[in-house]
Design a protein around this motif. Structure first.
Motif, PDB file in Angstrom:
ATOM      1  N   MET A   1      25.491 -46.138 -41.366  1.00 14.15           N
ATOM      2  CA  MET A   1      24.862 -46.845 -42.253  1.00 14.15           C
ATOM      3  C   MET A   1      23.467 -47.247 -41.770  1.00 14.15           C
ATOM      4  O   MET A   1      23.150 -47.196 -40.650  1.00 14.15           O
ATOM      5  CB  MET A   1      25.491 -48.288 -42.412  1.00 14.15           C
ATOM      6  CG  MET A   1      26.902 -48.070 -42.900  1.00 14.15           C
ATOM      7  SD  MET A   1      27.776 -49.553 -43.050  1.00 14.15           S
ATOM      8  CE  MET A   1      26.942 -50.309 -44.835  1.00 14.15           C
ATOM      9  N   GLY A   2      22.391 -47.307 -42.683  1.00 13.38           N
ATOM     10  CA  GLY A   2      21.014 -47.424 -42.126  1.00 13.38           C
ATOM     11  C   GLY A   2      20.542 -46.048 -41.900  1.00 13.38           C
ATOM     12  O   GLY A   2      20.983 -45.259 -42.079  1.00 13.38           O
ATOM     13  N   SER A   3      19.367 -46.334 -41.264  1.00 11.73           N
ATOM     14  CA  SER A   3      18.481 -45.209 -40.767  1.00 11.73           C
ATOM     15  C   SER A   3      18.194 -45.211 -39.349  1.00 11.73           C
ATOM     16  O   SER A   3      18.291 -46.080 -38.692  1.00 11.73           O
ATOM     17  CB  SER A   3      17.390 -44.939 -41.426  1.00 11.73           C
ATOM     18  OG  SER A   3      16.347 -46.232 -41.000  1.00 11.73           O
ATOM     19  N   TYR A   4      18.205 -44.059 -38.665  1.00 18.21           N
ATOM     20  CA  TYR A   4      18.006 -43.912 -37.275  1.00 18.21           C
ATOM     21  C   TYR A   4      16.742 -42.960 -37.070  1.00 18.21           C
ATOM     22  O   TYR A   4      17.003 -41.711 -37.781  1.00 18.21           O
ATOM     23  CB  TYR A   4      19.247 -42.901 -36.677  1.00 18.21           C
ATOM     24  CG  TYR A   4      18.862 -42.519 -35.208  1.00 18.21           C
ATOM     25  CD1 TYR A   4      19.062 -43.469 -33.956  1.00 18.21           C
ATOM     26  CD2 TYR A   4      18.755 -41.200 -35.120  1.00 18.21           C
ATOM     27  CE1 TYR A   4      18.922 -42.832 -32.672  1.00 18.21           C
ATOM     28  CE2 TYR A   4      18.522 -40.546 -33.747  1.00 18.21           C
ATOM     29  CZ  TYR A   4      18.729 -41.604 -32.887  1.00 18.21           C
ATOM     30  OH  TYR A   4      18.467 -41.009 -31.388  1.00 18.21           O
ATOM     31  N   HIS A   5      15.757 -43.104 -36.241  1.00 19.01           N
ATOM     32  CA  HIS A   5      14.684 -42.216 -35.986  1.00 19.01           C
ATOM     33  C   HIS A   5      14.478 -42.307 -34.754  1.00 19.01           C
ATOM     34  O   HIS A   5      14.053 -43.156 -33.920  1.00 19.01           O
ATOM     35  CB  HIS A   5      13.577 -42.898 -36.672  1.00 19.01           C
ATOM     36  CG  HIS A   5      12.276 -42.064 -36.672  1.00 19.01           C
ATOM     37  ND1 HIS A   5      12.054 -40.899 -37.076  1.00 19.01           N
ATOM     38  CD2 HIS A   5      11.168 -42.114 -35.883  1.00 19.01           C
ATOM     39  CE1 HIS A   5      10.964 -40.229 -36.788  1.00 19.01           C
ATOM     40  NE2 HIS A   5      10.381 -41.127 -36.107  1.00 19.01           N
ATOM     41  N   LEU A   6      14.438 -41.048 -34.067  1.00 23.47           N
ATOM     42  CA  LEU A   6      14.177 -40.801 -32.722  1.00 23.47           C
ATOM     43  C   LEU A   6      12.681 -40.882 -32.632  1.00 23.47           C
ATOM     44  O   LEU A   6      11.725 -40.172 -33.281  1.00 23.47           O
ATOM     45  CB  LEU A   6      14.635 -39.453 -32.285  1.00 23.47           C
ATOM     46  CG  LEU A   6      14.715 -38.988 -30.792  1.00 23.47           C
ATOM     47  CD1 LEU A   6      15.589 -40.135 -29.875  1.00 23.47           C
ATOM     48  CD2 LEU A   6      15.209 -37.580 -30.668  1.00 23.47           C
ATOM     49  N   PHE A  15      13.581 -42.767 -23.417  1.00 31.98           N
ATOM     50  CA  PHE A  15      14.456 -42.546 -24.678  1.00 31.98           C
ATOM     51  C   PHE A  15      14.154 -43.735 -25.472  1.00 31.98           C
ATOM     52  O   PHE A  15      14.536 -44.865 -25.072  1.00 31.98           O
ATOM     53  CB  PHE A  15      15.915 -42.313 -24.219  1.00 31.98           C
ATOM     54  CG  PHE A  15      16.635 -42.192 -25.388  1.00 31.98           C
ATOM     55  CD1 PHE A  15      16.539 -40.933 -26.152  1.00 31.98           C
ATOM     56  CD2 PHE A  15      17.620 -42.968 -25.898  1.00 31.98           C
ATOM     57  CE1 PHE A  15      17.440 -40.819 -27.373  1.00 31.98           C
ATOM     58  CE2 PHE A  15      18.666 -42.901 -26.942  1.00 31.98           C
ATOM     59  CZ  PHE A  15      18.499 -41.635 -27.748  1.00 31.98           C
ATOM     60  N   ALA A  16      13.725 -43.429 -26.680  1.00 31.41           N
ATOM     61  CA  ALA A  16      13.452 -44.469 -27.719  1.00 31.41           C
ATOM     62  C   ALA A  16      13.806 -44.226 -29.035  1.00 31.41           C
ATOM     63  O   ALA A  16      13.796 -42.977 -29.396  1.00 31.41           O
ATOM     64  CB  ALA A  16      12.010 -44.928 -27.666  1.00 31.41           C
ATOM     65  N   TYR A  17      14.348 -45.187 -29.915  1.00 30.88           N
ATOM     66  CA  TYR A  17      14.754 -44.799 -31.484  1.00 30.88           C
ATOM     67  C   TYR A  17      14.741 -46.245 -32.145  1.00 30.88           C
ATOM     68  O   TYR A  17      14.526 -47.304 -31.438  1.00 30.88           O
ATOM     69  CB  TYR A  17      16.044 -44.195 -31.307  1.00 30.88           C
ATOM     70  CG  TYR A  17      17.177 -45.095 -30.884  1.00 30.88           C
ATOM     71  CD1 TYR A  17      17.905 -46.088 -31.775  1.00 30.88           C
ATOM     72  CD2 TYR A  17      17.730 -45.121 -29.636  1.00 30.88           C
ATOM     73  CE1 TYR A  17      18.858 -46.865 -31.663  1.00 30.88           C
ATOM     74  CE2 TYR A  17      18.784 -45.869 -29.096  1.00 30.88           C
ATOM     75  CZ  TYR A  17      19.135 -46.980 -29.995  1.00 30.88           C
ATOM     76  OH  TYR A  17      20.383 -47.597 -29.658  1.00 30.88           O
ATOM     77  N   LYS A  18      14.184 -45.836 -33.313  1.00 33.71           N
ATOM     78  CA  LYS A  18      14.096 -47.206 -34.324  1.00 33.71           C
ATOM     79  C   LYS A  18      15.392 -47.000 -35.360  1.00 33.71           C
ATOM     80  O   LYS A  18      15.775 -46.078 -35.656  1.00 33.71           O
ATOM     81  CB  LYS A  18      12.944 -46.986 -35.131  1.00 33.71           C
ATOM     82  CG  LYS A  18      12.755 -48.129 -36.302  1.00 33.71           C
ATOM     83  CD  LYS A  18      11.538 -47.997 -37.112  1.00 33.71           C
ATOM     84  CE  LYS A  18      10.418 -47.375 -36.445  1.00 33.71           C
ATOM     85  NZ  LYS A  18       9.302 -47.346 -37.593  1.00 33.71           N
ATOM     86  N   ARG A  19      16.077 -48.120 -35.546  1.00 32.73           N
ATOM     87  CA  ARG A  19      17.305 -48.316 -36.125  1.00 32.73           C
ATOM     88  C   ARG A  19      16.944 -49.284 -37.188  1.00 32.73           C
ATOM     89  O   ARG A  19      16.595 -50.289 -36.826  1.00 32.73           O
ATOM     90  CB  ARG A  19      18.738 -48.721 -35.321  1.00 32.73           C
ATOM     91  CG  ARG A  19      19.752 -49.048 -35.913  1.00 32.73           C
ATOM     92  CD  ARG A  19      20.366 -47.401 -36.503  1.00 32.73           C
ATOM     93  NE  ARG A  19      21.512 -47.506 -37.149  1.00 32.73           N
ATOM     94  CZ  ARG A  19      22.690 -46.716 -37.052  1.00 32.73           C
ATOM     95  NH1 ARG A  19      22.497 -46.008 -36.113  1.00 32.73           N
ATOM     96  NH2 ARG A  19      23.552 -46.921 -37.931  1.00 32.73           N
ATOM     97  N   SER A  20      17.248 -49.113 -38.585  1.00 30.04           N
ATOM     98  CA  SER A  20      16.889 -49.977 -39.656  1.00 30.04           C
ATOM     99  C   SER A  20      18.405 -50.102 -40.515  1.00 30.04           C
ATOM    100  O   SER A  20      18.456 -49.200 -40.819  1.00 30.04           O
ATOM    101  CB  SER A  20      15.587 -49.505 -40.417  1.00 30.04           C
ATOM    102  OG  SER A  20      14.427 -49.509 -39.476  1.00 30.04           O
ATOM    103  N   LEU A  21      18.320 -51.421 -41.097  1.00 31.83           N
ATOM    104  CA  LEU A  21      19.356 -51.454 -42.105  1.00 31.83           C
ATOM    105  C   LEU A  21      19.028 -52.752 -42.862  1.00 31.83           C
ATOM    106  O   LEU A  21      18.708 -53.705 -42.220  1.00 31.83           O
ATOM    107  CB  LEU A  21      20.735 -51.627 -41.396  1.00 31.83           C
ATOM    108  CG  LEU A  21      21.964 -52.089 -42.374  1.00 31.83           C
ATOM    109  CD1 LEU A  21      22.269 -51.036 -43.296  1.00 31.83           C
ATOM    110  CD2 LEU A  21      23.189 -52.457 -41.754  1.00 31.83           C
ATOM    111  N   ASN A  22      18.874 -52.494 -43.987  1.00 32.41           N
ATOM    112  CA  ASN A  22      18.268 -53.449 -45.089  1.00 32.41           C
ATOM    113  C   ASN A  22      16.914 -53.867 -44.522  1.00 32.41           C
ATOM    114  O   ASN A  22      16.302 -53.176 -44.522  1.00 32.41           O
ATOM    115  CB  ASN A  22      19.651 -54.702 -44.997  1.00 32.41           C
ATOM    116  CG  ASN A  22      20.857 -54.285 -45.683  1.00 32.41           C
ATOM    117  OD1 ASN A  22      20.797 -53.258 -46.598  1.00 32.41           O
ATOM    118  ND2 ASN A  22      21.718 -54.887 -45.003  1.00 32.41           N
TER     119      ASN A  22
END
Length: 69
Positions: A1-6, A15-22
């Motif tokens: 669910m949501g989005s994941y962007h490396l 190592f970094a990522y962005k995680r979004s939901l709503n």
């Protein structure tokens, strides 16, 4: 669910990522080196509210989110 962007896909020590939901977005950053690393990619975060939620250091320092990880 949501989005994941490396983020910083080719950085040798971060190592970094962005995680979004709503309406919530989290940026997770791991620094695998023994030193602070200067990086410019955090500049876009400073345009919004940024807050360190957890850290593995006992003494939590205030970091300039525009400069070091």
């Amino acid at each position: 669910m949501g989005s994941y962007h490396l983020l910083l896909e080719n950085h040798p020590e971060i190592f970094a990522y962005k995680r979004s939901l709503n309406e919530e977005t989290f940026v997770v950053i791991y620094n695998f080196s023994e030193k602070e690393i200067e990086t410019e990619f955090l500049q876009e975060l400073s345009e919004g509210a940024a807050e360190m939620l957890i850290s593995n250091y006992q003494e939590r320092r205030e970091y300039n989110v525009n400069a070091t990880v």
